[in-house]
Design a protein around this motif. Sequence first.
Motif: not given
Length: 382
Positions: A354-382
């Motif tokens: 929970i505390d790392h959801l909006f950290d840049p490059f944090f992802t639980t997806k397999e390598p190559g399937k996610g960069t970890g920037l999605g929620l970080f970008i969303c949080a900033r946009l919101v």
Amino acid sequence: MASPSPLRRDLLVSFGVIFAEAILILGVALLFVIPQAETPAEVTFFVLVLMGVDLVLFLAYGGWYLRRHFVRPVERLVEDVQRIARGDYQHRVSPSRALELAQIGESVNAMADRLILDKAMLADNVASLEATNRELVEARNQVIQAARLASVGTLAAGIAHEVGNPLGAIVGYVDVARGRLERAGQDTELLDAIREEAQRIDRIVRGLLDYSRPQPVAEEPGDPAEVVRQVRDLLESQGKLARVDDEWIVEGTPSRVVMDRHRLEQVLVNLVLNAVDALGDEGGRLVVKLFEQDGPGARFPARREGDPPDVNYLHRRRVSMDDQAERVATLRTAERLVCITVEDTGPGIDPGHIDHLFDPFFTTKEPGKGTGLGLFICARLV
């Protein structure tokens, strides 16, 4: 009410008077009884009877006097003090005719006044500490954000350069191909869709640069329901929703809101794709819902007593810290809220993440399937 007198003096004077009256009654009675007595035994008997009557009268009057002037005032004093001790600091000890009890009551009343003052000071101190704590949290978040932006800014500059140039070339080739199809009288729908998606990629890439050098937002009144429909059509056309049972709900006719439609679209697309990924290959249910509800400001009258006419001070009202909306300044006094929720039947989020959801490059997806920037970008946009 007469000024209080010392209780000790009143008791001594009262009982002295009672004792003198008893002696006087006994003496007068003996003067009349002794001459009529024929034997010493009769004299003794009459003396004992008179002494007994005097003692009963003395005790009865003394008990009544003590209860009226001492016991009852003390009981009232105890009740008043207990009421104050239970938290009713506005209550006051009743005045007493006894000086000592009156002094105790005045001291307790002064203590209650002091408690009220201390309570007010404590509330002010707590409010000040809460404000300071919020400022410290905000300052800490700004420091953390600055560190994140430093790393993302470096990455964004490289991405903008490496992706921007070939992307510009793609848009150029699409325009050339589109022109040829138009001259040939053929349909350009696919090329238009490619160009629109390429432009969306360009906006995303440029959005990364905004974290190191924020740009003004292109806000204008718009229909959020239209954005929701466009996101649904986009994802359906790309086949992203093929494995899930999706439902898109728009309740009523939502109000137009001031927004950057492209950024809202970007946030919504990211959240929906995250939900689809969470459902996995087995699929599941996805619900995107758009609705309106009363905001915290609906609980407050637009005007209060003493407000100047034709002036709305609603934006200056405060909402309880217990209210979730306190975390977002825009929502503290909003009278109406347009809400978009994205829900799925996936496994949910690990509490440790929970505390790392909006950290840049944090992802639980397999390598190559996610960069970890999605929620970080969303949080900033919101």
